[in-house]
Design an enzyme around this catalytic site. Structure first.
Site, PDB file in Angstrom:
ATOM      1  N   GLY A 214      12.024  24.650 -14.110  1.00  8.88           N
ATOM      2  CA  GLY A 214      11.049  25.518 -13.466  1.00  8.88           C
ATOM      3  C   GLY A 214       9.632  25.191 -13.893  1.00  8.88           C
ATOM      4  N   GLY A 449      -6.754 -10.015  -4.579  1.00  7.88           N
ATOM      5  CA  GLY A 449      -7.304  -8.769  -5.091  1.00  7.88           C
ATOM      6  C   GLY A 449      -6.707  -8.386  -6.431  1.00  7.88           C
ATOM      7  CB  ALA A 450      -3.392  -8.954  -7.963  1.00  6.07           C
TER       8      ALA A 450
END
Length: 553
Positions: A214, A449-450
């Site tokens: 929970g 881009g890496a």
């Protein structure tokens, strides 16, 4: 029950003035002055109070009682106090709020009070270094959280913030105490608020040693690290019964929220251990790497591993065939002190490695692409895993050592539709905002881009080295030639591919443009990195004033 114990009954009788020993002394008091009578009464009252206090203290040590302690042991689980004893240095624990009891009067709860209220709190040391701790006691109300239970936890979190020391939570709780209703929910919110305020100020660690369900799950989720015990700890928002009622899925506790699920699929947990003793021992080891707070420097330990140790095996560790994999862990362990690498989240997003080690005795953080898994490609999970790690280390002044062998971001509709753009941007953002020392070693591929994302010079990398085997380019030679020389015959494309390799698939073009600080022999890596870390020891780098950034989510 405490109320039926001989110690408690004796304490009550003395407090009420019914001790038989006192009756035998009454004749001797006849004719004594009023002052003497008051003095005697005061002394008797003090002794009875001491007895009451001692009775309560002993009761707090038993938690929910011996029967429930035996039941806990029968499950193969330790008690809250046994866990603290194993985790902390011997005789270092100092307890707070041992006498706290719940204040609930609903549902006859005033008749059912357990001293300590289901959680043991205080501070102690791990290898001589200060930590604060709370350990939930499942033998008392199932470890459920009440208003007073939460207040005890909040108190030690506040103290940890005040003095600058880590907080460790040993979670073993059935959740909110239902009898207290909204007060227990308010207790969770009080803890959550402190988790957020403490983030980036003091290290926060959660060890799940039983159920955590929970609203209770969100405190561990807000801490820096979450560890679990296999087969006995569970994390989930809604239990199997609710899941079955709502979705008609029949699932076990382990399948829904066990250690395997959270260390391999969800990424919620960072490590899992076979038993509680092993978990506590490994947690002690991990805490040793961490600074006490963001005001402290990283720990230093005596180092017998030579600073200038050269490892010639690194010179041949990269296969000549760029399509063949190698284990980046072998590179990492050959560089770090004594070959010791404490890996974190080893079973989640295996295409990237994160963990702690030491160089010349000082803690360093390691981030590395793993060519053994999907060629070390960056995907959603790898980006998220590494980004949070980089941000933690930056918050606590832990230098970043990055090993790069990355062919790019993983292509495909699954990645695009699930947000590789925003998730990949998290890693870019994390490296770009980091102000700690950043040293990058490119071992082989660094494409597209890496390349930018993996702590490039343009993202304020302090030192960027490459091995002679490095390939820094927009993409691999074959793919580039297919685009540039589309329509040419096979012979022309083969010649163009070789030309592309010579011009772009080497570290020289990047070095010639100042994007690399040096091209080094692999065997010299340890020596060079230690030298640069020493140079950067007192690095100071400012960022523009802001309330906070807006990291891609």
């Amino acid at each position: 029950m405490l109320r039926t114990s001989p110690i408690f009954r004796t304490a009550v009788r003395r407090a009420a003035g019914h001790c038989p020993a006192a009756n035998t002394l009454r004749p001797a008091l006849i004719g004594a002055s009023a002052k003497a009578v008051r003095s005697y009464a005061s002394a008797g009252s003090e002794k009875s109070m001491i007895a009451r206090i001692e009775a309560k203290r002993q009761a707090s040590l038993l938690g929910g009682g011996q029967k429930r302690i035996d039941a806990q042991h029968a499950k193969g689980k330790l008690t809250a106090r046994e866990r603290i004893s194993l985790l902390l240095d011997k005789d270092s624990f100092r307890e707070y709020d041992a006498f706290v009891e719940h204040q609930c009067a609903e549902f006859d709860m005033e008749k059912n009070k357990i001293t300590g209220d289901g959680v043991v709190t205080g501070h102690g040391t791990i290898n001589g270094r200060q930590v604060f701790i709370f350990s939930q006691d499942f033998t008392a109300y199932g470890g459920s959280l009440s208003k007073m239970h939460a207040q005890k936890i909040c108190k030690i979190m506040d103290k940890a913030m005040l003095v600058g020391a880590p907080v460790i939570g040993l979670n073993d709780s059935g959740g909110a105490r239902i009898q207290e209703g909204v007060e227990s929910l308010a207790g969770y919110a009080d803890i959550f608020q402190r988790n957020v305020m403490a983030s980036g100020v003091i290290p926060q660690l959660s060890l799940i040693m039983g159920p955590c369900a929970g609203g209770a799950v969100y405190s561990p989720a807000l801490t820096d690290f979450t560890f679990m015990v296999r087969d006995s700890s569970h994390l989930f928002v809604t239990g199997p019964e609710v899941v079955k009622a709502v979705t008609n899925e029949d699932v076990s506790f382990e399948e829904l929220g066990g250690a395997k699920v959270h260390t391999t699929k969800s990424g919620v947990a960072h490590l899992a251990f076979d038993n509680e003793i092993d978990a506590l021992a490994r947690l002690r080891e991990f805490v040793d790497f961490l600074p006490l707070s963001n005001r402290h420097v990283v720990p230093e330990r005596p180092c017998v591993d030579p600073i200038d140790r050269a490892d010639v095996a690194l010179n041949s560790i990269i296969p000549s065939d760029s399509t063949k994999a190698y284990d980046m862990k072998h590179v990492i362990t050959r560089v770090l002190d004594d070959g010791h690498f404490y890996e974190v989240q080893p079973d989640y997003a295996k295409n990237i490695l994160i963990g702690m080690g030491r160089l010349n005795g000082r803690t360093v953080s390691v981030i590395a692409n793993q060519p053994m898994v999907s060629s070390g490609v960056l995907d959603i999970n790898a980006s998220v895993k590494a980004a949070r790690w980089v941000r933690f280390c930056d918050a606590f002044n832990i230098p970043l050592l990055t090993f790069v062998d990355v062919p790019g971001f993983l292509p495909g509709t699954a990645q695009e539709h699930n947000g590789i753009i925003r998730h990949g941007a998290k890693l870019l953002y994390a490296y770009a905002e980091a102000t700690v020392p950043k040293i990058t070693i490119t071992t082989r591929k660094s494409y597209g881009g890496a390349h930018d994302v993996m702590s490039s010079k343009q993202l304020r990398g302090d030192i960027n080295f490459a091995w002679p085997t490095a390939e820094v380019a927009v993409m691999g030679a074959k793919g580039a030639v297919e685009i540039i020389f589309r329509g040419r015959n096979a012979e022309e494309r083969a010649a163009a591919e070789q030309d592309y390799i010579e011009h772009f698939s080497s570290p020289l073009p990047a070095a010639q443009r100042g994007f690399l600080d040096d091209i080094i022999q692999p065997s010299e890596t340890r020596k060079r990195v230690i030298e640069e870390l020493e140079l950067l020891r007192d690095k100071k780098q400012d960022i523009p004033w802001k309330k906070h950034g807006n990291i891609p989510l």
